[in-house]
Every structure is written in C-alpha cells, then in structure tokens.
Design a protein around this motif. Sequence first.
Motif, PDB file in Angstrom:
ATOM      1  N   ARG A  35       0.830  -1.203   0.000  1.00  0.00           N
ATOM      2  CA  ARG A  35       0.000   0.000   0.000  1.00  0.00           C
ATOM      3  C   ARG A  35       0.866   1.254   0.000  1.00  0.00           C
ATOM      4  O   ARG A  35       0.573   2.234  -0.682  1.00  0.00           O
ATOM      5  N   GLN A  36       1.990   1.216   0.746  1.00  0.00           N
ATOM      6  CA  GLN A  36       2.903   2.348   0.756  1.00  0.00           C
ATOM      7  C   GLN A  36       3.620   2.475  -0.586  1.00  0.00           C
ATOM      8  O   GLN A  36       3.805   3.591  -1.101  1.00  0.00           O
ATOM      9  N   VAL A  37       4.016   1.331  -1.152  1.00  0.00           N
ATOM     10  CA  VAL A  37       4.682   1.350  -2.453  1.00  0.00           C
ATOM     11  C   VAL A  37       3.779   2.000  -3.490  1.00  0.00           C
ATOM     12  O   VAL A  37       4.219   2.817  -4.303  1.00  0.00           O
ATOM     13  N   GLY A  38       2.485   1.644  -3.470  1.00  0.00           N
ATOM     14  CA  GLY A  38       1.542   2.218  -4.425  1.00  0.00           C
ATOM     15  C   GLY A  38       1.481   3.725  -4.347  1.00  0.00           C
ATOM     16  O   GLY A  38       1.413   4.422  -5.365  1.00  0.00           O
ATOM     17  N   ARG A  39       1.500   4.253  -3.125  1.00  0.00           N
ATOM     18  CA  ARG A  39       1.461   5.710  -2.960  1.00  0.00           C
ATOM     19  C   ARG A  39       2.699   6.365  -3.557  1.00  0.00           C
ATOM     20  O   ARG A  39       2.627   7.383  -4.238  1.00  0.00           O
ATOM     21  N   HIS A  40       3.860   5.791  -3.279  1.00  0.00           N
ATOM     22  CA  HIS A  40       5.095   6.393  -3.769  1.00  0.00           C
ATOM     23  C   HIS A  40       5.209   6.272  -5.278  1.00  0.00           C
ATOM     24  O   HIS A  40       5.676   7.199  -5.952  1.00  0.00           O
ATOM     25  N   GLY A 151      -7.272  -1.875  -8.345  1.00  0.00           N
ATOM     26  CA  GLY A 151      -7.247  -3.142  -7.633  1.00  0.00           C
ATOM     27  C   GLY A 151      -6.434  -3.167  -6.357  1.00  0.00           C
ATOM     28  O   GLY A 151      -6.390  -4.176  -5.656  1.00  0.00           O
ATOM     29  N   LEU A 152      -5.775  -2.053  -6.007  1.00  0.00           N
ATOM     30  CA  LEU A 152      -4.955  -1.982  -4.802  1.00  0.00           C
ATOM     31  C   LEU A 152      -5.314  -0.745  -3.998  1.00  0.00           C
ATOM     32  O   LEU A 152      -5.719   0.281  -4.556  1.00  0.00           O
ATOM     33  N   SER A 153      -5.132  -0.844  -2.680  1.00  0.00           N
ATOM     34  CA  SER A 153      -5.429   0.308  -1.831  1.00  0.00           C
ATOM     35  C   SER A 153      -4.316   1.347  -1.873  1.00  0.00           C
ATOM     36  O   SER A 153      -4.499   2.482  -1.456  1.00  0.00           O
ATOM     37  N   GLY A 154      -3.138   0.954  -2.393  1.00  0.00           N
ATOM     38  CA  GLY A 154      -1.965   1.799  -2.314  1.00  0.00           C
ATOM     39  C   GLY A 154      -2.075   3.135  -3.009  1.00  0.00           C
ATOM     40  O   GLY A 154      -1.407   4.084  -2.622  1.00  0.00           O
ATOM     41  N   GLY A 155      -2.903   3.233  -4.063  1.00  0.00           N
ATOM     42  CA  GLY A 155      -2.975   4.490  -4.795  1.00  0.00           C
ATOM     43  C   GLY A 155      -3.863   5.538  -4.178  1.00  0.00           C
ATOM     44  O   GLY A 155      -3.922   6.669  -4.674  1.00  0.00           O
TER      45      GLY A 155
END
Length: 350
Positions: A35-40, A151-155
């Motif tokens: 989830r953190q990777v998606g944000r970055h 499909g992921l919460s990271g974004g």
Amino acid sequence: MEDPREAVRAVAVTIRRGEVMTYGAIAFTTGLHPRQVGRHVAALEDIPWWRIIHADGTPPPATAGPPPPCSRRRTSPSAADGWTSAPCSTAPPQHRRPLRRHRMTTINSLWPTPGTALTDEQLLQSYAPPSGPWLRMNFVSSLDGAVTRDGLSGGLGDDADQRVFELLRRWADVILLGAGTARAEGYGGMRLPEESERWRVEHGLAPQPVLALVTQRLDLDPASSVFADAPVRPLVFTISEAPAESREALAEVAEVVEVGETVVDPMRVREELGRRGLRRIHSEGGPTLFSAFLAAGAVDELCLTLAPTLEAGPAHRIAHSTLAVPTAMELAAVLQGDDELLLRYTRARA
C-alpha cells in the motif's frame, strides 16, 4: 533511515526495458507495505511506472490493452518472492491519468482536542487502545466509497494516511489479515522497522507483532515470504473442512487453528487470540473479512482515512457482503493532513 520514497525510486529505476516487477516485490525489497509502495509509485514521475504490475501479472487499467512484444520477461523461481512473468510494455502509454505529486505533510487534530503539527508520540497516544481486548479495523477509502484504485489500496492514501498506517501497527499484539488481501496486496514477512521495535519494547510490548491470516480454503503458499521472513511464527485461522494436505504443509511454517466447521467464526478467532495473550488486534482488511467480523459483532473500532479523490468504477466498499449489517458507531476523533481526513469511530455503547 532511508527516505521510503527514495527507496522505491532506487528499486524502480533498476527495472529494465522488457522487464516487470510487482508492487509486492518492491515492498519486499524496501521493507515497505505494498500500500505504501503504491502511494510512492503514484507520486514519482521519473520512474518507469508502467513496468510495475499487480501480483497476478496484470497491469493497472491505465496500461491495459495488447502490449507490444517484449524482448525479455522477468521470470521467477517461485511466486513466494513476489516476482511474476507477464507481458509488459516497453514504452509508457500516453493516456495515463495524471496524479498530483504527494507532499510530506503535518497532521492536525480537529476534534475532540484541537492541535497542530502533532508529533508521532502525540499521534500514538491519540490512537492508544483500551487495556482490555480490542479489535481495530484500518481502511482508506475515496470520497465516493472506493476501497482500491487499480485493484490496490496503495494508490488512494497520501502521506498523512501512510504515517498513521505505520504508527497504528506499533500498538498491535497481532495484525489480522484476510488471505485474499495478503495475496492481492503482496504482503511479505511482517517485520516492523527498528524504530517501531524500540518503541514497542519501551512500552512493554513484544518487539514484533504476530501476523494472523484468515482463510477457509488454506490457499496459501508455505514457501511464501509471509512465512519464510516472518520474525514471529504466524497464525493461520481456518475451518475443519479445509484441505488436509494444505493444512499439513502450512503446519510446518505456521500455527494452524480451526475456528469453525464450514465458515470461520470471528468470535472464535478473537477467543483464540485472547488465549495466546494477543488482546490488541489490528486488522488491515480486506472488505470480506471486515464484513464477516462486523456481522459477528466482533469489531470495536474503525480507523478510516478519507482520500481526497473520486474514483467511480467497480471498486468495492470497505465492507463487502451480500447482507446488510447496520452497526451504530460513535465518532471518537478527527485528524487532518492536507486534504485528507483521518476518522476514528468506536462501536456505539448500548
């Protein structure tokens, strides 16, 4: 400690033309959560983001469509380390939806006690759970209720959500997770950073929380880094009808516990955790697990980040089930970081 965004950048720039890497693989390499990777990844504009894919080998919708032939494919000795083999694009699509750059942000308290630029310690105290058994759910959602992007919460979440996400784990005796979410988000070994470990020891907690997975089919890979790299032997909650062969394989790497005949009983999960002294339960989803625990009356608290975005599309809500389960909640706190709101609700007293 290395800046997490720079850590993601350092890994992403090594993905060569014709090769791909999953969010989970980057998370495993950097020690972050997917989830953190998606944000970055969403915030970085100078990386080959189109080469970063989902755990099942599919690209995000922005890169969907017939990809051009690749000169090479990244292959994996096993799915355990997060690598996958999949077609990839060697040039960035031109129709990617632009995302604003994320900024490091302060977190302010709006209610019940106003305060500005809260320190980590102030945030930790504001989220301190009661001394008795307590189950907290943690989610991020768009303003229109979407629990994922691509499909992921990271974004979805920004830096305020990421900061609180990391801090909430410090209070946990156990981190509870649905097996489907663990696969989709690319979870690896659950190991908190050294700073969190020191804080936990200073506050009388075990250095690392236990990871507990919930699965009725036992469709987990015993060779996965979830088990191989776990600092504490994980728990796997399942049913008596689960496949015996899978049970035997997982028993080599985790403690397998039956908590139901044909379906998982959330209250039995809580009882079994309590018997092991794991009273502070922190759950990171997903929506199906949340619904089951909500229906059983097993949820004490919800920490919900409202991300400043409207998503539309087919994404689920934070709780997903065929039957409605109206549950009264009481507002406990409201924090704000830039355009994000971080809400804390507790179950309404009878």
